[in-house]
Design a protein around this motif. Structure first.
Motif, mmCIF file in Angstrom:
data_model
loop_
_atom_site.group_PDB
_atom_site.id
_atom_site.type_symbol
_atom_site.label_atom_id
_atom_site.label_comp_id
_atom_site.label_asym_id
_atom_site.label_seq_id
_atom_site.Cartn_x
_atom_site.Cartn_y
_atom_site.Cartn_z
ATOM 1 N N THR A 155 0.838 -1.203 0.000
ATOM 2 C CA THR A 155 0.000 0.000 0.000
ATOM 3 C C THR A 155 0.877 1.258 0.000
ATOM 4 O OG1 THR A 155 -0.171 0.076 2.423
ATOM 5 C CG2 THR A 155 -1.818 -1.234 1.247
ATOM 6 N N SER A 167 -2.743 2.929 9.026
ATOM 7 C CA SER A 167 -2.466 1.658 8.369
ATOM 8 C C SER A 167 -2.211 0.506 9.342
ATOM 9 C CB SER A 167 -1.245 1.806 7.446
ATOM 10 O OG SER A 167 -1.007 0.645 6.697
ATOM 11 N N ASN A 242 -6.102 1.853 -3.359
ATOM 12 C CA ASN A 242 -7.210 0.976 -3.738
ATOM 13 C C ASN A 242 -7.758 1.364 -5.107
ATOM 14 O OD1 ASN A 242 -7.310 -0.629 -1.328
ATOM 15 N ND2 ASN A 242 -8.186 1.144 -0.275
ATOM 16 N N ARG A 293 -2.853 9.140 -1.153
ATOM 17 C CA ARG A 293 -3.778 8.779 -0.072
ATOM 18 C C ARG A 293 -5.055 9.625 -0.142
ATOM 19 N NH1 ARG A 293 -1.918 5.920 4.326
ATOM 20 N NH2 ARG A 293 0.251 5.254 4.165
#
Length: 327
Positions: A155, A167, A242, A293
């Motif tokens: 990630t 996280s 994602n 992010r």
């Protein structure tokens, strides 16, 4: 040795507080893992000589155990005790340490570093960072610290203490807060495994052009073995949000957010983050992971403006290509 159990809510303490450093040292000696700032990104540190502690870092990150870790040291002398630095390695260390450069070289034998940290390889990745907190902890433990980025494996890398907590909360023992990381992308990795032929394995916080003023032309690494990488940060899909990522987009399509560089699109309806309105690659590198992010939280598709492949642009584009890779 049994590792301590992480608290359900990971505490954040100041990286400049002597008491916090003492607590971090205590946890590391006990086999725990502590997130802490470097000039590149936040790292998740453990005692590199303690295989059980290294296993705890792999577990916390969900990181494949075949992916080797960078060992961080506090002095060049400690680096020399871990790896064989040839003339080129000494020149690079003299020019760029402490700083965002990792050198991969043959391990000295016997090695105090656990085989798990080195992923069973005969080589080792070593860095002397600028981070005073990290170097102070290496000195307190009298041992190198293995410290991959402090985020779930694959990630977006963390550049603030809050990114780490978002996280890994409840999976690690402590977070030391040193503010935002000034470089913002991971270290450059150079291999010294072929005598007389230093090879760039991963672009990063030291630009290729800077390195080549010291060591001459750098070789280019071939495609990494995805089942057994020789250094950190070589997996094809890495640093990934994602959301899907579309590169070299001069403008976003309908439904896409936009990661810009330089001039901003005229439309006010676009979800937009500009890495650097003035087209500064250093500023862009610092903002990269924060921008990904933020856009990842705002949309499920991200379009990315073209970024020059010069200077730190090579590292930025490397991270963006991995973020966009098939998963």
């Amino acid at each position: 040795m049994n590792r301590p159990i992480p608290p359900s809510d990971t505490p954040i303490l100041s990286a400049t507080d002597p008491a916090a450093l003492e607590e971090a040292a205590r946890l590391l000696k006990a086999g725990g893992c502590v997130a802490l700032p470097t000039e590149t990104v936040y790292g998740l540190a453990c005692d590199a000589t303690n295989a059980d502690a290294v296993a705890g870092v792999y577990e916390a990150k969900g990181r494949p155990s075949f992916n080797p870790l960078i060992c961080h040291v506090d002095t060049v002398e400690r680096a020399r005790a871990l790896i064989d630095l040839d003339e080129t390695g000494e020149q690079l260390a003299d020019a760029f340490w402490p700083g965002p450069l990792t050198l991969v070289a043959s391990k000295r034998a016997p090695s105090p570093v656990s085989d798990l940290a080195a992923a069973g390889l005969d080589s080792l990745a070593v860095r002397l960072p600028r981070s005073e907190a990290l170097r102070a902890l290496v000195s307190r433990l009298d041992a190198p610290l293995a410290a991959p980025s402090a985020n779930a494996s694959g990630t977006i890398s963390p550049t603030t203490a809050q990114h780490v907590k978002d996280s890994l909360n409840g999976r690690i023992h402590l977070i030391l807060d040193g503010g935002a990381c000034p470089v913002g992308v991971e270290s450059t990795i150079v291999s010294l495994l072929e005598p007389g032929r230093p090879t760039l394995l991963r672009p990063g916080g030291v630009a290729r052009e800077q390195l080549e003023t010291v060591c001459g032309a750098l070789g280019r690494a071939g495609a990494a073995n995805q089942a057994a990488p020789t250094a950190p940060g070589q997996l094809t899909s890495h640093y990934a949000p994602n959301a899907s990522v579309r590169l070299n987009a001069t403008a976003p399509l309908a439904g896409e957010s936009y990661l810009g560089f330089g001039a901003q699109p005229e439309s006010d309806d676009i979800v937009f983050f500009n890495l650097s309105p003035k087209g500064d690659l250093v500023e862009a590198a610092t903002n990269l992971f924060t921008a990904l992010r933020w856009l990842d939280s705002a949309s499920d598709r991200i379009a990315v403006a073209p970024i020059p492949e010069t200077g730190l642009g090579e590292a930025i584009n490397d991270r963006l290509r991995r973020a966009a890779a098939e998963r």
